[in-house]
Every structure is written in C-alpha cells, then in structure tokens.
Design a protein around this motif. Structure first.
Motif, PDB file in Angstrom:
ATOM      1  N   CYS A   1      35.247 108.763  27.294  1.00  0.00           N
ATOM      2  CA  CYS A   1      35.059 108.648  25.837  1.00  0.00           C
ATOM      3  C   CYS A   1      34.507 107.272  25.480  1.00  0.00           C
ATOM      4  CB  CYS A   1      36.368 108.854  25.103  1.00  0.00           C
ATOM      5  SG  CYS A   1      36.921 110.536  25.068  1.00  0.00           S
TER       6      CYS A   1
ATOM      7  N   LYS B   1      27.562 104.279  24.074  1.00  0.00           N
ATOM      8  CA  LYS B   1      26.154 104.661  24.172  1.00  0.00           C
ATOM      9  C   LYS B   1      25.668 105.417  22.936  1.00  0.00           C
ATOM     10  CE  LYS B   1      22.791 106.740  27.220  1.00  0.00           C
ATOM     11  NZ  LYS B   1      22.530 107.741  28.247  1.00  0.00           N
ATOM     12  N   TYR B   2      26.515 106.317  22.417  1.00  0.00           N
ATOM     13  CA  TYR B   2      26.021 107.239  21.389  1.00  0.00           C
ATOM     14  C   TYR B   2      26.633 107.042  20.003  1.00  0.00           C
ATOM     15  CZ  TYR B   2      24.725 109.789  25.631  1.00  0.00           C
ATOM     16  OH  TYR B   2      24.219 110.142  26.839  1.00  0.00           O
TER      17      TYR B   2
ATOM     18  N   ARG C   1      22.185 120.556  15.686  1.00  0.00           N
ATOM     19  CA  ARG C   1      21.589 120.597  17.006  1.00  0.00           C
ATOM     20  C   ARG C   1      20.059 120.682  16.957  1.00  0.00           C
ATOM     21  NH1 ARG C   1      24.689 121.841  21.597  1.00  0.00           N
ATOM     22  NH2 ARG C   1      22.728 121.918  22.695  1.00  0.00           N
TER      23      ARG C   1
ATOM     24  N   THR D   1      20.876 117.085  19.004  1.00  0.00           N
ATOM     25  CA  THR D   1      21.170 117.431  20.391  1.00  0.00           C
ATOM     26  C   THR D   1      21.172 116.161  21.217  1.00  0.00           C
ATOM     27  OG1 THR D   1      20.068 119.550  20.117  1.00  0.00           O
ATOM     28  CG2 THR D   1      20.449 118.815  22.356  1.00  0.00           C
ATOM     29  N   ILE D   2      22.317 115.771  21.719  1.00  0.00           N
ATOM     30  CA  ILE D   2      22.386 114.602  22.581  1.00  0.00           C
ATOM     31  C   ILE D   2      22.406 115.116  24.015  1.00  0.00           C
ATOM     32  CG2 ILE D   2      23.617 112.411  22.920  1.00  0.00           C
ATOM     33  CD1 ILE D   2      23.234 112.692  20.036  1.00  0.00           C
ATOM     34  N   ASP D   3      21.916 114.349  24.958  1.00  0.00           N
ATOM     35  CA  ASP D   3      21.850 114.892  26.324  1.00  0.00           C
ATOM     36  C   ASP D   3      23.213 115.338  26.854  1.00  0.00           C
ATOM     37  OD1 ASP D   3      22.648 112.318  26.439  1.00  0.00           O
ATOM     38  OD2 ASP D   3      21.100 111.595  27.810  1.00  0.00           O
TER      39      ASP D   3
ATOM     40  N   LEU E   1      23.882 119.034  26.304  1.00  0.00           N
ATOM     41  CA  LEU E   1      23.243 119.935  27.265  1.00  0.00           C
ATOM     42  C   LEU E   1      23.979 119.875  28.604  1.00  0.00           C
ATOM     43  CD1 LEU E   1      19.586 119.035  26.318  1.00  0.00           C
ATOM     44  CD2 LEU E   1      20.827 121.099  25.724  1.00  0.00           C
ATOM     45  N   ASP E   2      24.375 118.662  28.996  1.00  0.00           N
ATOM     46  CA  ASP E   2      25.123 118.529  30.247  1.00  0.00           C
ATOM     47  C   ASP E   2      26.425 119.309  30.176  1.00  0.00           C
ATOM     48  OD1 ASP E   2      23.154 116.874  31.117  1.00  0.00           O
ATOM     49  OD2 ASP E   2      24.204 115.020  30.637  1.00  0.00           O
TER      50      ASP E   2
ATOM     51  N   THR F   1      25.842 123.017  30.498  1.00  0.00           N
ATOM     52  CA  THR F   1      25.567 123.373  31.891  1.00  0.00           C
ATOM     53  C   THR F   1      26.858 123.327  32.717  1.00  0.00           C
ATOM     54  OG1 THR F   1      23.627 122.028  31.495  1.00  0.00           O
ATOM     55  CG2 THR F   1      23.846 122.979  33.672  1.00  0.00           C
TER      56      THR F   1
ATOM     57  N   SER G   1      30.825 122.895  17.302  1.00  0.00           N
ATOM     58  CA  SER G   1      31.435 121.605  17.027  1.00  0.00           C
ATOM     59  C   SER G   1      32.903 121.695  16.605  1.00  0.00           C
ATOM     60  CB  SER G   1      30.633 120.847  15.982  1.00  0.00           C
ATOM     61  OG  SER G   1      30.370 121.639  14.884  1.00  0.00           O
TER      62      SER G   1
ATOM     63  N   PRO H   1      30.613 115.614  18.096  1.00  0.00           N
ATOM     64  CA  PRO H   1      30.459 114.196  18.430  1.00  0.00           C
ATOM     65  C   PRO H   1      30.300 114.034  19.944  1.00  0.00           C
ATOM     66  CG  PRO H   1      32.196 114.456  16.826  1.00  0.00           C
ATOM     67  CD  PRO H   1      31.761 115.839  17.207  1.00  0.00           C
TER      68      PRO H   1
ATOM     69  N   TYR I   1      31.031 111.930  22.172  1.00  0.00           N
ATOM     70  CA  TYR I   1      32.122 111.489  23.050  1.00  0.00           C
ATOM     71  C   TYR I   1      33.076 112.627  23.375  1.00  0.00           C
ATOM     72  CZ  TYR I   1      35.460 111.036  19.110  1.00  0.00           C
ATOM     73  OH  TYR I   1      36.277 111.276  18.038  1.00  0.00           O
ATOM     74  N   LEU I   2      33.159 113.623  22.483  1.00  0.00           N
ATOM     75  CA  LEU I   2      34.031 114.768  22.746  1.00  0.00           C
ATOM     76  C   LEU I   2      33.409 115.698  23.783  1.00  0.00           C
ATOM     77  CD1 LEU I   2      35.258 115.444  19.112  1.00  0.00           C
ATOM     78  CD2 LEU I   2      36.587 114.509  20.994  1.00  0.00           C
TER      79      LEU I   2
ATOM     80  N   ALA J   1      33.970 114.014  26.985  1.00  0.00           N
ATOM     81  CA  ALA J   1      35.368 114.216  27.398  1.00  0.00           C
ATOM     82  C   ALA J   1      35.556 115.594  28.013  1.00  0.00           C
ATOM     83  CB  ALA J   1      36.294 114.052  26.203  1.00  0.00           C
TER      84      ALA J   1
END
Lengths: 489, 480
Positions: free
Chosen positions: B129, B135-136, B144, B149-151, B154-155, B158, B173, B346, B348-349, B352
């Motif tokens: 977190c 970073k973000y 989105r 859309t933050i990378d 997507l990660d 996946t 969200s 968000p 950071y979530l 996490a």
C-alpha cells in the motif's frame, strides 16, 4: 440545449448509417461462417442477444484505443500514458513498457490533490499504519473507527449541514440512498441529463419517475403543477412526496445548475430537493463549498446534499449531508451503510486532510491559492477555446469544458492526434452522451501551470484545424452563424 | 284540405305497397311492404352512424384549480419520525480491525471483521500500500475509461484471473457495486433468473435493476430449485430463446450456509441455465488453496459462467471483481454501470489485492489455521443455551440463531443485540447481530454473526464461546 449545424447533423447521421450498414454486413458474414462451425451454445441462449452488443462489436472496438488508456503514475497534471498495440484490428490491446509523458486534461483532479501533498500524504501514511487498508466490516458492525467519525463531522461542517454520513463509493451513495428516501406512491422529478447513478437509484426505488428539460426551472414548474394536479397514475391519489434531483455541475456538459430558481420552484410546490455535488464540491465557490456557495443559496434550503470525494479531494467515496434526523434514519436503514465495507481508512484520512487544507486549517493559504488557481485556469482556458472558434459547452467558473465533435470519425482522430502531441484528452461518446453529441471533455486542474495551459491550447487549436471541429469562426463575428442551425435537445 | 291530404297518403301508400317491386316474389316469398321498412331502417342506421358519438365535454383544470390543488397538497415528511432504535450508535474502533482491537479504550477480541485470513495490518500488505500510495496517490480521479485505468488495475485483473484459472476478470471499485452491475449487464427484461430467497441485498438490487423475471426458491433447498427449474422449463415454451440464470451465493451472508455446487452444476446442465456465483465470503477461504467453492467442490471453474466477489473480506482490501470468460469480462467494460460510470478503485487497494493473493499462495497454512479455528469455535459453542448454529461447519462466518424465535425479526434482533452488548461490556468480546435494512427482502431469521479469522488464537476462540454461552444464558433465561 445544444444547437447542431444542419450539415454536421447530416454528415453525422450519414457516418453512423454507414457504420451500421458495414456492421450489419460483417455480422452477416460472421453468421454464415458460424453456421459452418459447430454450435457451441448447446441449448443456452447467447450471452448477448441480437443487437445488444452490436455497438460494442462494430463501432466501439474500432476506436477502443481511445478509451481506457492505462497510466503508470498518479493522475496529476502530467501523467505517464502506457503505450498499447493491437495485432487483431483493435479487438484486443496489449500493453507495452513504453511510456508517454502527457499533459493530463482528463482526470477530475480539480484541486490537484491527486499527487502527493505535503500536508495530506504523511497523514495518509500514518493512518495506513494505524488502521490498515480496510476494516473488513460494515459501518454499522465493526467498521466505524475514530477516523470515520472525524470524517463525518468534518464533512458536515464543510458543506454546512448539521450531520453527514459517508460511503465508500460515490455511485453507491446515489443508488442506495434514493430507495431509502422514497418508494411506491412517491414521485422523483429528475433532470434529463442526470448521472446514471441517480437514474439507477430512482429505478431501484419503485417511485414514479418524471423528467424535466435539462436545467430548465420553468419546465420543472410545469411538470410539478401537472403532477400535483393529476396525482398518481390511474388511482389519482395525491403523491406521498416529491423529490427533485439535480446536479451541481453536469459532468458531461460543464453547466452549473440553476439552483436558486430551482430551489424557489421546489419551495413553492413543497417538493424536496436532492442536490448531487459530485463535480462541484471543493471545485467551485469562494471557499470550495460548491454551487450553493457560488450561487448564493442557503444550504438550509437544500434537503439532501450529496457529493463525492473522487474529484476535488483526490480520494474515493461519497457523502450525504442533511438534518440530524435524516442522517440518523439513513444510518438505521440504508443498505450501503448496513452491508458495505466502510470506507478505507487512508482514503478517509486523505479527505479530512484535503478539507483542512481547503479551509486553511493546516496553517497555510495553499487551499485558497488552489481555489483561486482553478477558477483562473478554467476561465482563461474556456475563453481562449471560445476565441479559437470551438463549440465549448458549459458556464464560466466550471472546470469542465466539453468541445463538441459530433462526427464519429472525429472522436478517434481528435483523441489520437492530441495524444501524439502529448496531450491526454478524454473523448466521450455513447453511452455517456447521446449518439449524435460526441464530444471531447477537458477537465482543468489547479495543478496546471500557465505554460501547461498554453501548450495545451496550441495543440488543441492545431488538432482542431486538422480535424475540422472549429464550428464557429474565430473570434469577432459569431452571431450570424447561430441562425442556420438545427435545434437539438 | 285534410281530405285531399289523406287521399294523397292513401294513393302513395297504395303505390308503395302495391308497387310492382313490392308484389315481387323472391325465392317464393311475397315481399309485401318490406322494402319500404328496410329502406327506412337503412336510412335510420346511416343517420345514426353519421352522428358524432357522445362524449362528455372535456373541461381541463383551470389554472386557478391547479393552483388550489397545489396549495392543498401536503407531502409526507421526508423521513418517518425517529424512534429509539434508530439512534443506535455502533462501537467505535480506536485501532485497526485486527483480531485484537481497541474499543472505548479497552482491548477487545474482534469477531466483527470478515478478516478471514488475518491479513489486516500484515507487513507486506502495508508495504505494498505504501509503495502504491507513493507512486499513484490516493484516488484515481476518474472512471476506468477516462484515464482512470492505472497499470495496477490491469495487473490486479490479470492476477485474479490467473489465480482462479479463468480467462479474464474485471475490477469494480466497491464490493456491493459488483453484483448490482454484473447482473443487469447480462440479464434484461424477459430473461429468467432463478435465485435463492436468502441472497444478500446487493444481489437483490441487481435483480431489481435487471427487470428480468425473478423466481425464488427456498433457501439452499435443492429440491425446491429443481422443481422450480422443472416448472419454468415446462411452462415456458420460449424458454430456449431467453437467457436463464441461477444466482446463488457460495457462503450465504445471511445464514452462513454453503451452496452444494455439484448439485447446482448437475441441475444447470440438465435444464440449460447459466450460473452466477457470488464468492464474497468463500474466496480465499474454501478449497485447499483458497480458490473458493469451485475448488472445494472439485468443479472446474469454467463450468461457472460468472463469478463475482467482494475483496473486503479475506483479501483485507476493498472493491470487488467479476470473473469468467473473456466475453463476460469485456461485455461489462461498457455495460457494467458501476464500472463505466464510477471512478475506479484507488490504486493502493488494487495493489493490496495483488499482494494479498500472493500471500495466500505463499502461505496455504493460513487456510489450514482458519479451518482449525472454525472447528475450535464450533466445539466451544456446542450446547449454547437457546441458540443453535445455522451455518455450515466449514463457513468462517459462524451464524447462530434462536432455537425458538420470538416470532418477530425485531424482537429476535433485540435479544441478539443484548447478547452482543453484554459480551462486549463484560468480556471484551466484540460480536455483531445481523441487522437488516428495511429495503432488504430477505426473510431469513435474525442471528448473531462471528467472523472467524486465521489470526485468532485458541484462547480468543474459547474466550468468545464461553462469553457467548454466558451472555446467551443470561439474556435468554428470562425468555426461554
């Protein structure tokens, strides 16, 4: 009310007609090809029936790369847009590791709290350590921490209402609150361009829904008179109650709500008012208190005040503010309060800190500077765009300014050309706007510097010439043009 | 004068009745004077037909009348009068919602957080977190589709898909927005949804918004489900052409029961229904490696068409996800209302969530410990006076209901609140009664919920069961 030139209307219809025709032809071939291959549904009806996903398959996918571009940084004034490529005609997009540093004109980062902030960020880290990222419980069970209580008090004080309740998502705030307030036998009168969350909340409530012309108090009065006189459909019983739902700033039009007039009408006809300040809270008004402050409306006259924290405060979640009794009742029965995980503590801390900065309680004048900056930036940018001859919607002081594109082909053209020159702009098409009224939307932030804005204006002007969206002649003579236009709601 | 008139009458009548056509014989029948009468009748009919039909005169309300009506109309108050029970204030936590937390300055054992794996406050989770926050920033400041859309989103999508073995997944969200967006994205007017009567509110809301035909079956009763499916298939000839879904929860929030997935799969394949499974309480809990009910029942995950889950439980973060085929995930990217029209999770979530899944994969003993803890609590709770355990022995959500209900949900709930209150006050054990919104259509009995966590020690669990027994006998002794 948007007026669209006849020629543009014609070409736009023609473009969609062509896209539709080609889509149908491709569907036909697909059907023939599928006919040969084995039927893999095995007795199930297809997941999407008929034309349900036609728009996505045949129109949206062609320009998919203009939407949902991933970024690899905070949504600040400048962002790192991740490059994507496609090997199958845009059907799927793959991420690369290449990054484009772009000027961000798309995020709702009105006050610049998206990036790390000297006052907020250290406090957010501290709350993360104390309370962790989630409470894993609902507000009514074990999900209320001291931080949540502080947040509710802070929000109530900020918006100028006796009490407030906070939820973890803005959309849910609208969609779960309306059904609690009104049900069968009630009437919701909603602005025709209200956000989808309000529409879903109204549908979920079981109340009758009527719509009034976007931001037109006189039509609202007409609807109210007619409905009160007629009563409920078929039984003609009098309505139990009437709630009028409006937004502070309309996110796709950039227009400010005509709140004083609407409040006057509602008062006259004893209707309750529900004001959604998703985009206006924190962004407008002398001390950032939203449209009420900007337009000189007493908050006591608005029965239910709703807003979100995703925009100006750089966090997530939403709130409802109102009388003590209203909030008590909502906390007792609102499903989002009873069943949903309470807002993440670091996000709650971010909101508290942001409000403190806005109010100057951090001991600096940064909040006031941010508010002055966003106002200056917005008004400068809007007037420059108008001078260039773009068709810009919205009112002064509003940080949202849509530029009309109309033609479907101009959506990707504008978006891609701007991105090439490192300016990230959001283009909006169906389903967020009516099919004909595609637009580009610019959101100004207090984090933008004058140089940023001038660069953006240069790029937009150049791309505007290239794409042909300067529907008005540049500056002086504008009036004559207005006559030969087709009126469209 | 009168005479001459009569004469004329006579002559004309004679002519009429004795006129050549009136003496005619048609098909052996003398026509006589019929024609005249019939001609008259036709004239009358034509005359009547030409008349305007009678309409009561329309008198629209005058402006003055409308004014009066508006003046007279008295709306109901916005909210009903506030009663005592509405003034309920929940206990306020002064530290993180870990298995041990601080309420009112006192350390308590926490059974109110669905922190099944005990990941709240985990060092690695906090590190992840912190990294993401640096970073973000906190919020994503946009939906989105519009640079929201933050990378890591997507990660995260996946990662979830890879963990569950599904082709694709989509992030929402907020936990409850997952179900009420996913259901209306796939079910429209005319479609048929067969659903358990005990599903939680978010699913009910999704069903209502979809406007489909909703058919309920008895809570976790497979016979009732089968007869419902049978009836629908038999009665509805068109059933083949409409989409049909069965909507169930893996572990029911409202009862702690586990749905027998193998039976569901058998019925689904027999009657050609698709299955929407909500794994909110089972993801990260059931199965040897925490992949949920599918793993637990040994059902290949492809057999379930749509899986939804909130991440505010075992993963100790927030938000929700929906997973299934690529088609299922992609369709929601433009049709899931909570996805299209709301700011994204968000970052950071999301980060996490990725770390939590990593932790889950690295430490399968978390699940073993959770299972042991549930068993310990069960043993401790056996023989509680007046209460019976309604939940499944494998469910981390242990649900106790009254052996003999008072007959009303409200009174039952009051008893449970008294028990919870007593436990918190006297023994510092924090448990919660199952409160219910007035909008909730679920009719299952009220109960007391204990969320077991892998982070609880044996001592905590025994303390809780002892405390519950004591409080239950004290509160219920007067009543039973």
């Amino acid at each position: 009310m948007i007026t669209i030139p006849y020629l543009t209307a014609l070409t736009t219809y023609f473009s969609y007609g062509l896209l539709f025709a080609f889509g149908q032809i491709r569907d036909l071939f697909r059907k023939i090809l599928d006919w040969w291959s084995a039927d893999n549904l095995q007795g199930y009806a297809p997941i999407c029936l008929g034309l349900e996903d036609f728009y996505i398959r045949r129109l949206y996918l062609r320009i998919q790369d203009c939407f949902g571009r991933p970024i690899a940084s905070a949504p600040d004034a400048w962002i790192d847009v991740v490059e994507r490529y496609s090997n199958d005609n845009n059907k799927t997009l793959k991420r690369t590791t290449n990054i484009n540093r772009c000027l961000n004109l798309g995020s709702y980062n009105y006050l610049g709290f998206a990036a790390s902030d000297e006052y907020c960020t250290p406090r957010v880290f501290r709350s993360l350590e104390t309370f962790s990222a989630s409470t894993c419980s609902t507000c009514v069970d074990g999900g209320t921490t001291v931080l949540h209580n502080e947040l509710e008090e802070c929000v109530a004080k900020f918006v100028g209402k006796p009490a407030a309740v906070v939820f973890g998502m803005g959309y849910v705030t609208n969609s779960a609150i309306l059904p609690v307030l009104i049900g069968k036998g009630g009437l919701i009168i909603s602005d025709s361009l209200n956000h989808n969350s309000i529409v879903n909340g109204a549908r979920g409530s079981g109340a009758t829904i009527r719509v009034f012309l976007h931001n037109t108090p006189s039509h609202l009065e007409e609807v109210l008179r007619e409905q009160i006189a007629e009563g409920q459909p078929r039984t003609h019983r009098p309505w139990k109650k009437i709630i009028v739902v409006v937004e502070g700033i309309y996110s796709m039009e950039g227009e400010l709500c005509k709140l004083p007039e609407i409040i006057a009408v509602c008062k006259k006809y004893k209707a309750y008012t529900y004001l959604d300040e998703a985009h206006s809270i924190g962004a407008v008004g002398k001390t950032g208190r939203g449209v009420c402050e900007l337009l000189g409306v007493d908050t006591a006259d608005v029965d239910i005040m709703m807003g979100t924290f995703t925009k100006s405060f750089g966090s997530c979640g939403g709130y409802i503010a109102g009388s003590k009794e209203l909030i008590q009742y909502l906390k007792y029965t609102c499903p989002a309060h009873l069943y949903a995980t309470s807002i993440s503590p670091p996000a709650a801390q971010q909101i508290i800190s942001a409000i403190k900065v806005i109010l100057g309680e951090d001991g600096s004048s940064r909040g006031a500077q941010k508010l002055a900056r966003i106002r200056e930036n917005s008004n400068f940018f809007r007037s420059e765009l108008q001078k260039m001859g773009f068709e810009v919607l919205g009112d002064n002081d509003s940080p949202i300014m849509p530029i009309m594109l109309y033609n479907p082909a101009k959506i990707p053209a504008f978006s891609r050309e701007c991105l090439k020159q490192n300016v990230a702009i959001v283009t909006v098409a169906f389903p967020a706007t009516p099919l004909l009224l595609a637009r580009a939307r610019i959101c100004i932030s207090a984090a933008h510097t004058k140089e940023d804005l001038i660069k953006a204006l240069e790029v937009i002007s150049q791309v505007g010439d290239l794409v042909g969206i300067k529907y008005f002649p540049a500056e002086p003579k504008k009036q004559q043009e207005e006559d030969g236009r087709l009126k469209l709601d | 004068m009168a005479l001459s008139f009569l004469n004329i009458m006579n002559i004309s009548l004679d002519w009429a009745f004795d006129a050549p056509p009136s003496r005619a014989v048609v098909f052996g029948v003398h026509i006589g004077g019929h024609l005249v009468v019939e001609a008259l009748l036709v004239i009358v009919i034509v005359f009547l037909l030409l008349q305007k039909s009678y309409k009561p005169p329309k008198r629209p309300l005058t402006e003055k009348e409308i004014d009066e009506l508006c003046e007279e109309w008295v709306p109901e108050p916005l909210i009903p009068p506030i009663t005592e029970e509405m003034k309920y204030e929940p206990p306020i936590l002064e530290s993180a919602a870990r298995p041990h937390t601080v309420v009112n300055g006192k350390e308590v054992v926490n059974f109110s957080a669905a922190n099944y794996l005990g990941l709240i406050g985990h060092k690695k989770l906090l590190e992840s977190c912190t990294g993401a926050l640096e970073k973000y920033g906190v919020g994503s400041c946009g939906p989105r589709n519009f640079y929201g859309t933050i990378d890591v989103h997507l990660d995260c999508e996946t990662r979830i898909a890879k963990f569950l073995g599904t082709p694709d997944s989509i992030l929402y969200s907020y936990g409850i927005s997952t179900m009420f967006s996913a259901i209306p994205a796939f079910c429209k007017k005319g479609d048929i949804i067969v659903v358990d009567e005990g599903v939680h509110w978010a699913i009910q809301n999704g069903l209502q918004l979809s406007r489909s035909t909703i058919v309920y079956f008895k809570h976790n009763d497979m016979e009732s489900l089968e007869s419902t499916l049978e009836k629908i298939t038999r009665e509805n000839k068109r059933a083949k052409n409409v989409r049909r879904y069965i909507v169930v929860e893996a572990i029911y929030q409202n009862s702690g029961q586990i749905v027998p997935l193998d039976v569901i799969i058998r019925l689904k394949e027999k009657y050609h229904f698709r299955v929407l499974l909500d794994e909110t309480n089972s993801f990260g809990v059931l199965g040897a490696s925490g992949r949920g009910l599918t793993e637990h029942c040994g059902v290949p995950v492809e057999k379930i068409d749509i899986i939804t889950a909130a991440m505010g439980n075992a993963l100790a973060t927030e938000g929700g996800f929906c997973t299934g085929s690529v088609r299922v995930a992609d369709h929601q990217r433009l049709s899931g209302s909570g996805y299209v029209f709301s700011a994204s999770l968000p970052p950071y979530l999301a980060s996490a969530a990725i770390t939590a899944i990593d932790l889950l994969e690295e430490n399968p003993d978390l699940i073993t410990r959770l299972k042991e803890n549930i068993a310990i609590l069960w043993r401790g709770l056996s023989g509680t006076q007046g209460l019976s355990i309604a939940s499944n022995p494998l469910s981390p959500l242990v649900f106790l209901k009254l052996k003999k209900s008072t007959g009303s949900f409200k009174n039952d709930l009051q008893l449970f609140e008294d028990i919870a209150d007593r436990m918190l006050r006297e023994d510092s054990v924090f448990v919660v009664a199952s409160k219910r919104s007035t909008l909730d259509k679920c009719r299952l009995p009220a109960g007391i919920r204990l969320f077991v966590s892998a982070g609880h020690s044996e001592e905590d669990l025994l303390k809780a069961s002892e405390s519950l027994k004591r409080a239950a006998s004290a509160v219920l002794s007067g009543y039973n």
